[in-house]
Enzyme design. Structure first.
Site, mmCIF file in Angstrom:
data_model
loop_
_atom_site.group_PDB
_atom_site.id
_atom_site.type_symbol
_atom_site.label_atom_id
_atom_site.label_comp_id
_atom_site.label_asym_id
_atom_site.label_seq_id
_atom_site.Cartn_x
_atom_site.Cartn_y
_atom_site.Cartn_z
ATOM 1 N N ARG A 52 0.808 -1.224 0.000
ATOM 2 C CA ARG A 52 0.000 0.000 0.000
ATOM 3 C C ARG A 52 0.837 1.268 0.000
ATOM 4 N NH1 ARG A 52 -2.984 -3.616 1.767
ATOM 5 N NH2 ARG A 52 -1.140 -4.155 2.944
ATOM 6 N N THR A 53 1.802 1.340 0.888
ATOM 7 C CA THR A 53 2.505 2.615 1.040
ATOM 8 C C THR A 53 3.231 2.959 -0.260
ATOM 9 O OG1 THR A 53 2.759 2.137 3.372
ATOM 10 C CG2 THR A 53 4.144 3.885 2.490
ATOM 11 N N LYS A 81 25.027 -5.779 -0.993
ATOM 12 C CA LYS A 81 26.490 -5.838 -1.201
ATOM 13 C C LYS A 81 27.222 -5.136 -0.066
ATOM 14 C CE LYS A 81 26.067 -5.307 -6.210
ATOM 15 N NZ LYS A 81 26.370 -4.349 -7.275
ATOM 16 N N ARG A 102 11.597 3.731 2.855
ATOM 17 C CA ARG A 102 11.238 2.769 3.909
ATOM 18 C C ARG A 102 12.487 1.968 4.233
ATOM 19 N NH1 ARG A 102 6.006 -0.996 4.271
ATOM 20 N NH2 ARG A 102 5.213 1.025 4.969
ATOM 21 N N HIS A 130 5.813 6.042 11.336
ATOM 22 C CA HIS A 130 5.269 5.899 9.979
ATOM 23 C C HIS A 130 4.289 7.063 9.765
ATOM 24 C CE1 HIS A 130 3.864 4.314 6.307
ATOM 25 N NE2 HIS A 130 3.567 3.070 6.654
HETATM 26 C C1 NCD Z 1 2.175 -0.894 8.140
HETATM 27 C C2 NCD Z 1 3.698 -0.763 8.186
HETATM 28 O O1 NCD Z 1 4.392 -1.064 7.222
HETATM 29 O O2 NCD Z 1 4.152 -0.338 9.236
HETATM 30 N N1 NCD Z 1 1.669 -1.084 6.853
HETATM 31 C C3 NCD Z 1 1.454 -0.008 6.043
HETATM 32 O O3 NCD Z 1 2.341 0.774 5.780
HETATM 33 N N2 NCD Z 1 0.216 0.199 5.614
HETATM 34 C C4 NCD Z 1 1.631 -1.852 9.129
HETATM 35 C C5 NCD Z 1 2.123 -3.265 9.125
HETATM 36 O O4 NCD Z 1 2.974 -3.683 8.348
HETATM 37 O O5 NCD Z 1 1.605 -4.012 9.966
#
Ligand code: NCD
Length: 395
Positions: A52-53, A81, A102, A130
């Protein structure tokens, strides 16, 4: 000044409200923004799994008329690496106008923002924060339930390693909402979040004992914290828990998180929290509660709820696009969100001490960047991951 979005505190309350207003306008004409960021290039650098993100950021940039380059498989990036984040980010930043990162280490986005010339957006740093998920969560709460200040939100699940709730709890408290944090023992909100919340103006925290719904909340090991303006300060260390009857409460939303198995450091954890299903929600307390989840869910919410009008998690995910479009417009300097005033920094930089958190970017990869600061109670903390740092000996 470049516009990074590393923590939810990078935007003031009024800026968050303006961002949501902008998302409303975008949402009413989602296809009408293809000329808003033409020629802009976004780099999505995802060194941890995501659906999703990453896709919602990419959809957002494409809908704004910009373009996207992606590194989404940690196994095929140069990090395998042995390349450090500092080197990777310098390169990606030199190719693009805005970077979405991320990373499995806490503090990674702050480090990236220090090194990048262009804006950096934190799309999740270890079990730390997040903030763009929080934008999506706040926007859903506001769209579905009205002003956030008037709401009571239950956070439910793995609150220790779930990074989304670390950003969300701070935002809810800033807006004056009441938060009831319910978790298995050992998976409650971590110290760095609780201490930060306790130091915020108008916020009190007390352990609570929920007296009704015995089958759900009186299970062994379940812990509950009430974080709310009406809880008297100081947090009364060692005080008896507050007694609370949920039937007297109106809960506007239940925000569920999954057990973050990938972050358990060898600890054996199951969960004794019951899953959310029709039986759970039958109490009048929840008759009107929307159910939120950052997703993915892995069994915490029964599928039978998917068709219940209170199940808002898919609507919540969809709102990730207009709110991230609004965020990208701000980061790229295309909109002003009113008064600059960001909330005061959580930590005041100082010298001495070094982080020992094995999940922190400055411990795992980049010791040269280690820096500490003092929180509002004078405790020494890492400026990247916010974990406590011991005072240097002799001080
Ligand atoms: C979350 C994350 O990656 O922290 N997911 C997201 O970004 N929608 C929650 C999760 O992974 O449980």
């Amino acid at each position: 000044m470049k516009r990074d979005f590393v923590t939810i505190d990078d935007l003031s309350d009024s800026a968050l409200a303006s961002l949501m207003d902008l998302a409303d306008r975008i949402r009413s004409n989602l296809r009408g923004h293809a000329a808003d960021l033409p020629g802009y290039l976004m780099g999505s650098l995802f060194l941890e799994p995501s659906t999703r993100t990453r896709l919602s950021f990419e959809a957002s940039m494409l809908r704004l008329g910009g373009r996207v380059i992606t590194s989404s498989d940690p196994d095929t990036s140069s990090s395998v690496k042995g390349e450090t984040l500092a080197d990777t980010i310098r390169i990606v930043d030199s190719y693009v106008d805005v970077t979405v990162l991320r990373h499995p280490c806490a503090g990674a986005a702050r480090l990236a923002a220090r090194l990048a010339r262009g804006p950096v957006i934190n799309a999740g740093d270890g079990s730390h924060e997040h903030p763009s998920q929080t934008l999506c969560d706040l926007y859903t709460l506001r769209s579905e339930r009205g002003p956030i200040a008037a709401q009571t939100v239950v956070l439910y699940g793995d609150l220790r390693y779930g990074r989304t709730v670390h950003s969300l709890a701070r935002a809810l408290v800033r807006f004056g909402a009441r938060v009831l944090a319910i978790a298995d023992g050992g998976l409650s909100l971590p110290e760095f979040v609780v201490d930060d919340l306790a130091g915020r103006p108008g916020c009190g925290i007390r352990e609570v004992r929920i007296n009704d719904m015995e089958d759900v909340f009186r299970r062994r090991g379940v812990e509950a914290l009430l974080i709310a303006p009406e809880v008297t300060l100081p947090p009364a260390v060692g005080a008896a828990p507050l007694e609370l009857n949920l039937r007297d409460q109106k809960v506007h939303a239940i925000y569920v998180t999954r057990l973050q198995k990938e972050r358990l450091r060898g600890e054996a954890h199951g969960t004794s929290l019951p899953i959310l299903d029709h039986r759970f929600l039958r109490s009048p307390t929840f008759s009107d509660s929307i159910v939120l989840h950052p997703l993915p869910r892995v069994g915490e919410i029964a599928r039978e709820l998917d068709t219940d009008p209170r199940a808002a998690y898919f609507r919540q995910a969809a709102l990730g696009v207009p709110i991230r479009m609004a965020l990208l417009l701000w980061c790229c300097g295309m909109v002003d969100l009113g008064a600059k005033a960001a909330p005061p920094a959580r930590l005041e930089a100082c010298t001495g001490g070094a982080c020992a958190n094995l999940g922190c970017i400055t411990v795992k990869e980049e010791p040269g960047f280690a820096e500490v600061g003092r929180d509002s109670d004078g405790r020494l903390r890492c400026l990247f991951c916010e974990e406590r740092v011991s005072e240097p000996s002799g001080s």
